[in-house]
Design a protein around this motif. Sequence first.
Motif, mmCIF file in Angstrom:
data_model
loop_
_atom_site.group_PDB
_atom_site.id
_atom_site.type_symbol
_atom_site.label_atom_id
_atom_site.label_comp_id
_atom_site.label_asym_id
_atom_site.label_seq_id
_atom_site.Cartn_x
_atom_site.Cartn_y
_atom_site.Cartn_z
ATOM 1 N N GLY A 67 -73.683 18.204 -19.870
ATOM 2 C CA GLY A 67 -74.129 18.405 -21.246
ATOM 3 C C GLY A 67 -75.286 17.503 -21.623
ATOM 4 O O GLY A 67 -75.940 16.900 -20.761
ATOM 5 N N LEU A 68 -75.495 17.370 -22.924
ATOM 6 C CA LEU A 68 -76.681 16.722 -23.473
ATOM 7 C C LEU A 68 -76.322 15.367 -24.076
ATOM 8 O O LEU A 68 -75.311 15.218 -24.761
ATOM 9 C CB LEU A 68 -77.256 17.635 -24.568
ATOM 10 N N GLN A 69 -77.164 14.371 -23.788
ATOM 11 C CA GLN A 69 -77.068 13.062 -24.434
ATOM 12 C C GLN A 69 -78.472 12.690 -24.915
ATOM 13 O O GLN A 69 -79.434 12.806 -24.156
ATOM 14 C CB GLN A 69 -76.533 12.009 -23.457
ATOM 15 N N ILE A 70 -78.568 12.241 -26.173
ATOM 16 C CA ILE A 70 -79.880 11.942 -26.764
ATOM 17 C C ILE A 70 -79.834 10.561 -27.413
ATOM 18 O O ILE A 70 -78.880 10.222 -28.123
ATOM 19 C CB ILE A 70 -80.281 13.004 -27.813
ATOM 20 N N TRP A 71 -80.878 9.761 -27.151
ATOM 21 C CA TRP A 71 -81.025 8.452 -27.775
ATOM 22 C C TRP A 71 -82.386 8.370 -28.464
ATOM 23 O O TRP A 71 -83.385 8.886 -27.952
ATOM 24 C CB TRP A 71 -80.950 7.340 -26.732
ATOM 25 N N ARG A 72 -82.424 7.689 -29.625
ATOM 26 C CA ARG A 72 -83.696 7.433 -30.301
ATOM 27 C C ARG A 72 -84.078 5.974 -30.080
ATOM 28 O O ARG A 72 -83.212 5.105 -29.969
ATOM 29 C CB ARG A 72 -83.561 7.728 -31.799
ATOM 30 N N ILE A 73 -85.377 5.727 -29.972
ATOM 31 C CA ILE A 73 -85.872 4.351 -29.891
ATOM 32 C C ILE A 73 -85.867 3.769 -31.301
ATOM 33 O O ILE A 73 -86.585 4.258 -32.186
ATOM 34 C CB ILE A 73 -87.300 4.298 -29.304
ATOM 35 N N GLN B 295 -78.047 16.846 -32.771
ATOM 36 C CA GLN B 295 -78.922 17.029 -31.623
ATOM 37 C C GLN B 295 -79.787 18.269 -31.837
ATOM 38 O O GLN B 295 -79.288 19.327 -32.203
ATOM 39 C CB GLN B 295 -78.095 17.154 -30.347
ATOM 40 N N GLY B 296 -81.081 18.122 -31.623
ATOM 41 C CA GLY B 296 -82.044 19.187 -31.931
ATOM 42 C C GLY B 296 -82.905 18.835 -33.118
ATOM 43 O O GLY B 296 -83.925 19.474 -33.371
ATOM 44 N N ASN B 297 -82.498 17.777 -33.877
ATOM 45 C CA ASN B 297 -83.322 17.240 -34.966
ATOM 46 C C ASN B 297 -84.133 16.071 -34.429
ATOM 47 O O ASN B 297 -83.568 15.124 -33.861
ATOM 48 C CB ASN B 297 -82.427 16.751 -36.112
ATOM 49 N N PHE B 298 -85.441 16.110 -34.629
ATOM 50 C CA PHE B 298 -86.318 15.046 -34.135
ATOM 51 C C PHE B 298 -87.248 14.587 -35.253
ATOM 52 O O PHE B 298 -87.931 15.415 -35.879
ATOM 53 C CB PHE B 298 -87.146 15.530 -32.938
ATOM 54 N N PHE B 299 -87.258 13.263 -35.522
ATOM 55 C CA PHE B 299 -88.201 12.712 -36.492
ATOM 56 C C PHE B 299 -89.578 12.593 -35.832
ATOM 57 O O PHE B 299 -89.708 12.071 -34.720
ATOM 58 C CB PHE B 299 -87.730 11.340 -36.980
ATOM 59 N N THR B 300 -90.600 13.066 -36.541
ATOM 60 C CA THR B 300 -91.942 13.128 -35.948
ATOM 61 C C THR B 300 -92.567 11.742 -35.752
ATOM 62 O O THR B 300 -93.552 11.606 -35.043
ATOM 63 C CB THR B 300 -92.872 13.991 -36.824
ATOM 64 N N GLY C 170 -91.129 11.720 -41.050
ATOM 65 C CA GLY C 170 -90.730 10.320 -41.113
ATOM 66 C C GLY C 170 -90.191 9.815 -39.796
ATOM 67 O O GLY C 170 -90.450 10.384 -38.728
ATOM 68 N N GLY C 171 -89.415 8.720 -39.871
ATOM 69 C CA GLY C 171 -88.869 8.118 -38.667
ATOM 70 C C GLY C 171 -88.135 6.841 -38.990
ATOM 71 O O GLY C 171 -87.918 6.505 -40.161
ATOM 72 N N VAL C 172 -87.774 6.116 -37.941
ATOM 73 C CA VAL C 172 -86.976 4.909 -38.131
ATOM 74 C C VAL C 172 -87.720 3.868 -38.961
ATOM 75 O O VAL C 172 -87.110 3.129 -39.746
ATOM 76 C CB VAL C 172 -86.536 4.328 -36.762
ATOM 77 N N PHE D 52 -85.431 6.441 -42.091
ATOM 78 C CA PHE D 52 -84.717 7.705 -41.906
ATOM 79 C C PHE D 52 -83.762 7.596 -40.714
ATOM 80 O O PHE D 52 -84.170 7.211 -39.623
ATOM 81 C CB PHE D 52 -85.701 8.855 -41.687
ATOM 82 N N GLN D 53 -82.515 7.986 -40.918
ATOM 83 C CA GLN D 53 -81.498 7.838 -39.883
ATOM 84 C C GLN D 53 -80.874 9.185 -39.511
ATOM 85 O O GLN D 53 -80.841 10.106 -40.322
ATOM 86 C CB GLN D 53 -80.378 6.893 -40.367
ATOM 87 N N HIS D 54 -80.371 9.254 -38.261
ATOM 88 C CA HIS D 54 -79.584 10.413 -37.824
ATOM 89 C C HIS D 54 -78.128 10.140 -38.213
ATOM 90 O O HIS D 54 -77.381 9.512 -37.463
ATOM 91 C CB HIS D 54 -79.675 10.579 -36.301
ATOM 92 N N VAL D 55 -77.734 10.562 -39.376
ATOM 93 C CA VAL D 55 -76.374 10.310 -39.844
ATOM 94 C C VAL D 55 -75.779 11.605 -40.370
ATOM 95 O O VAL D 55 -76.417 12.330 -41.147
ATOM 96 C CB VAL D 55 -76.343 9.233 -40.962
#
Length: 745
Positions: free
Chosen positions: A46-52, A65-70, A145-147, A151-154
Amino acid sequence: TAPHCYSLITGLHVLNAQLISATLFLYVPGIMVFHKEFQNAGKEPGLQIWRIEKMDLKPVPKQLQGNFFTGDAYVVLYTTSAPSYNVHMWLGNECSQDEGGAAAIFAMQLDDHLGGAPVQYREVQNNESVTFLGYFKTGIKYKQGGVASGFQHVVTNDMNVKRLLHIKGRRAIRATEVNMSWASFNRGDCFIVDLGKDIYQWCGSECNRFERLKASEVAIGIRDNERNGRASLEMVEDGAEPQAVLAALGPKPNIPAGSPDDETTDRSNQKKGTLYMVSDAAGSMKTSLVAQSSPFKQEMLTPTECYILDNGVDSKIFLWKGPNANTEERKAAMKVAEQFIKDKNYPKNTQIQVMPAGGETTLFKQFFSNWKDKDQTTGPGQAYSIGRIAKVSQVPFDASSLHSNKTMAAQHGMVDDGSGKVQIWRVEGGDKVPVDPSSYGQFYGGDCYLILYTYRQGSREQHIIYTWQGLKCTQDELAASAFLTVKLDDSMGGSPVQVRVTQGQEPAHLMSLFKGKPMIIHMGGTSRKGGQSQTGSTRLFHIRQSSTRATRAVEVEPTASQLNTNDVFVLKSPGGLFQWKGVAALEEEMAALFLTDWYLSVSLHRSAGFWSALGGKKDYQTSKSLQKTVKPPRLFGCSNKTGRLIAEEVPGDFTQSDLATDDVMLLDTWEQVFVWIGNDANEVERNGADKIAKDYVDSDPSGRRGTPVITIKQGFEPPTFTGWFQAWDAKMWDKDPLDRIRARF
């Protein structure tokens, strides 16, 4: 000392001190350094995703998963059940150089942690690989936006969301967050007005049904994943906006027309590849030319070296790591590929794939004319192939279960066991002339033939028209065969499946139509009475059995170099009839020889005079037969409205719902190519379907030619086609697909 863990400062000189101070690594004696997040990396499919985040790795919740901050960079790991691994480094358009550098370092560490086995990809926003897009079947969503902006993935129950998403694309779906204003709209696309507890799908007056369908899947995904199923959905037509939408956006102005979709790929570019060898022998990485243009030979790749396959004209660069290449070359692979892009002045969004030997991707292998896969074994008796191909296992042929096993029917190209009714005509003088049934199964390279096969599928009678085209037939006969096929198809109500076959590329089912006898293909001449050309005094026939146990005897040049150790050959010469059996040939191939008429008239010789009749002994192919592997099928939506072939690949594991009823679709299973014509396809696409298929095969960078092309219409799909789709529903189009998805709102 063991078993303690340590925070390490490593030599990541490309990053600043902020990364070093923030990153926690684990150290176990005897095992390489890795980030704590990698403890469970690749353990499950399966899929594992990490943000910097602040130069560290933070996991993205599965629901998001599938949401990405630009403004951010991500590391994505996809693990198959084989297992095999894909590691992707995703860079948003507004991410910082430091974040991009951190993603590169972590991707390299993850590759190290998984033993160098992953294929590495560099992905840039709006130009992702088909492999990457395939993970997100309900579309990829770009969020502003981004970190750095907080903006957070919550996943929350907060319903106070207010945003506008622009849905673009028919195969690869991208939902981009745009300004919440009517100025962002156009009549050619779909938009999602997301108001938290209420989600509205707005459909422009010029958008088509298939685009509405795909936008609906995005909207349903937002409701079910981001809102935990707690929001309401409504489809809104241009000009019939409810009060809630007008309140959010203000009074509606005139909306401009849509712009053409530019997310398509020109297949003709893909055949342009150049191969370079990478070396650090002089102390710095250098590239040297190996071959100017594809197709390449697999033996050009030396195990001790690394190579760049430059397909920059199609915005793709591949770097292949030889298994015995030095460590520095292997570790610097992604950096070398990025530098190559700069040196060539290619766009920054050029895709990069870095792969180890044995982990080559389908896109890479298509540039080689003779690629052979070595089975990857992970345990006793368990053979797997890398990547998507691992999901397609070879099914042994069993004629008794053809009707119940569609996957087997598809892989072996068999709609039935060949016991139906056969009629054959030869193309002659622009018309079709019946062939004497006593000579059914004999084909001549100077002729074209029409073969009509009739069989029963359930209670319905089905038809296949095979158009067999000899290599020595005239252009007039080729044109006439195509015209007569259409004429015969029209006379039968347009329901038959059409299969165009080039001499030497006969599918297994055609070979099975001759009541157990081999299909015999003569090199030249014609079967017309009184018109047969003089055959040579010495003739060599190559006998080979297919996976379905149907046998073909093909005449080849009478020289020893044509022999190979996997098959049986028959030599007819003034000195007699000789048989030659390769050491790896099947006994069934020998038995097939005695089903021909040859052995009745002349006794078979086994050795004396054989080599002299062939003009002397020469080198011939002696490699043992490789186990047959199934290449992963690929589905394309096609259009030639611009006057050139445009083919856009459907990403990921395609389903029946990916067949757009207003399109011509191409299903490439390597052994054959299907052209599927939707009921709502326009006249230009319908009439150009045959040319679309020919252009597709001719533009293949592997240089393949003569692949059988099968034309089918929506609603008349044979099991050789439907078997490539999981859970095919014969009644799917009885109900409007749009109505079906509306029921999920």
